[in-house]
Design a protein around this motif. Structure first.
Motif, mmCIF file in Angstrom:
data_model
loop_
_atom_site.group_PDB
_atom_site.id
_atom_site.type_symbol
_atom_site.label_atom_id
_atom_site.label_comp_id
_atom_site.label_asym_id
_atom_site.label_seq_id
_atom_site.Cartn_x
_atom_site.Cartn_y
_atom_site.Cartn_z
ATOM 1 N N TYR A 143 46.495 57.603 31.908
ATOM 2 C CA TYR A 143 45.909 58.985 32.811
ATOM 3 C C TYR A 143 47.104 59.522 33.013
ATOM 4 O O TYR A 143 48.318 59.272 33.376
ATOM 5 C CB TYR A 143 45.538 58.373 34.001
ATOM 6 C CG TYR A 143 46.240 57.471 34.867
ATOM 7 C CD1 TYR A 143 47.033 57.852 36.007
ATOM 8 C CD2 TYR A 143 46.464 56.059 34.919
ATOM 9 C CE1 TYR A 143 47.996 57.378 36.659
ATOM 10 C CE2 TYR A 143 46.986 55.209 35.566
ATOM 11 C CZ TYR A 143 47.863 55.862 36.663
ATOM 12 O OH TYR A 143 48.824 55.144 37.471
ATOM 13 N N ARG A 145 47.089 62.776 35.847
ATOM 14 C CA ARG A 145 46.038 63.830 36.798
ATOM 15 C C ARG A 145 46.986 64.400 37.850
ATOM 16 O O ARG A 145 47.945 63.938 38.424
ATOM 17 C CB ARG A 145 45.119 62.918 37.413
ATOM 18 C CG ARG A 145 44.353 61.978 36.417
ATOM 19 C CD ARG A 145 43.219 62.523 35.505
ATOM 20 N NE ARG A 145 42.798 61.706 34.738
ATOM 21 C CZ ARG A 145 41.701 60.747 34.774
ATOM 22 N NH1 ARG A 145 41.135 61.144 36.214
ATOM 23 N NH2 ARG A 145 41.345 60.030 33.843
ATOM 24 N N ASN A 198 40.174 65.675 37.624
ATOM 25 C CA ASN A 198 39.709 64.939 36.566
ATOM 26 C C ASN A 198 39.830 65.542 35.000
ATOM 27 O O ASN A 198 39.811 64.973 34.062
ATOM 28 C CB ASN A 198 38.725 64.108 36.743
ATOM 29 C CG ASN A 198 38.679 63.241 38.015
ATOM 30 O OD1 ASN A 198 40.073 62.426 38.013
ATOM 31 N ND2 ASN A 198 37.672 63.013 38.877
ATOM 32 N N ASN A 201 38.031 63.618 32.019
ATOM 33 C CA ASN A 201 38.319 62.428 32.011
ATOM 34 C C ASN A 201 37.683 61.605 32.894
ATOM 35 O O ASN A 201 36.997 62.158 33.951
ATOM 36 C CB ASN A 201 39.876 62.035 32.047
ATOM 37 C CG ASN A 201 40.873 62.897 31.121
ATOM 38 O OD1 ASN A 201 40.701 62.577 30.202
ATOM 39 N ND2 ASN A 201 41.553 63.870 31.724
#
Length: 312
Positions: A143, A145, A198, A201
């Motif tokens: 990830y 973010r 996000n 995602n």
């Protein structure tokens, strides 16, 4: 020749009256205190401020407190990790840890599927000073973010202004970096609101968030076996002004770190402001009375001279 003298004496009188007002400065009123341990050796000490105490101080001024001995305020310096470098030789100074962990905030989170934003609300027991956040993230494995630290601004109904938010900081959580952030400017609040962007995602699965207070401590000169305490009051209390600030660079580099005791409330308590001979109320009023008598004598003499001139 005497008229300029009257003007001169009048100016002195005004200065003395102003000094009298300063001398009659009201004592400080305190609503809580925390005792300090008695030290075995006289000298300078670093006093680490615990989160419960920092939560009672007005940030960023950190002014609404005094170190007190026997009803008299004592000189001290407020130290922060981002200002200690101005003292020089900072690498040799015995300091508290860079951050102190706070009780974990209660975490609430939700995801808006329309905006693809996950909101995180962190509720703390007190308005702690938060300078660092760490996150426990369970998934996904990869990830990256953007996270916004937001301030919630309540609505102003009388002016018909709706509630809104203001971005205080922006940072990234990324799986290839430790899941934490050190804030450029700490915030003092009982609630913190974060927005995770996000995009397309799936939301991050965040199981916990931990908060940390930046180190704040006091440097004070304590005498052996004497009883000292830290006392505090309202946010409007002015900062103490001490000569020690001028000599801060001369404070020894190696200092023992001590902790204060538990905080307890005070029903009523006052501490007198520092006094000296030249701001003594008795001395000021004696000077005023003397000047008034002198002015009366000079004025009477001038009036006699003017009367003589008129008679000629």
């Amino acid at each position: 020749m005497k008229l300029p003298m009257i003007k001169y004496l009048r100016n002195i009188l005004l200065v003395l009256v102003a000094g009298s007002a300063h001398a009659q400065e009201q004592p400080l009123h305190f609503s809580w205190e925390a005792p300090l341990p008695k030290v075995a050796t006289t000298g300078f000490y670093n006093i680490a401020l615990q989160p419960a105490m920092v939560a009672k101080l007005s940030y960023p001024e950190l002014a609404n407190f005094r170190v007190v001995k026997g009803g008299q305020a004592q000189p001290c310096l407020v130290e922060r990790m981002d200002t200690i470098k101005s003292r020089g030789n900072d690498k040799n100074i015995a300091l508290p840890a860079a951050f102190t962990d706070l009780p974990d905030p209660v975490l609430e989170q939700y995801t808006d599927n329309n905006t693809h934003i996950t909101g995180l609300t962190l509720s703390l027991k007190e308005p702690y000073l938060v300078g660092k956040l760490t996150f426990d993230i369970k998934s996904p494995a990869l990830y990256h973010r953007q996270v916004l630290l937001q301030e919630r601004i309540p609505a102003m109904r009388k002016k018909k202004i709706p509630a809104t938010t203001r971005t205080l900081a922006s940072f990234y959580l990324s799986s290839d970096q430790p899941p934490s952030v050190v804030l450029d400017e700490p915030i003092q609040a009982a609630g913190i609101y974060l927005e995770v962007i996000n995009e397309d995602n799936p939301p991050l699965e965040i199981t916990a968030v931990h908060a940390w207070q930046p180190s704040i401590w006091l440097t004070a000169y304590l005498e052996k076996d004497q009883a000292y305490a830290i006392k505090g009051g309202g946010a409007d209390m002015p900062a103490g002004k001490f000569d020690l600030e001028y000599f801060s660079k001369d404070v020894p580099a190696h200092l023992q770190v001590i902790d204060h005791g538990a905080i307890h409330a005070l029903a009523t308590d006052t501490v007198a402001p520092p006094s000296s001979f030249f701001n003594s109320e008795g001395w000021i009023w004696a000077g005023i009375i003397g000047i008034v008598l002198l002015l009366a004598f000079v004025a009477r003499s001038v009036l006699k001279d003017m009367h003589k001139e008129q008679m000629r």
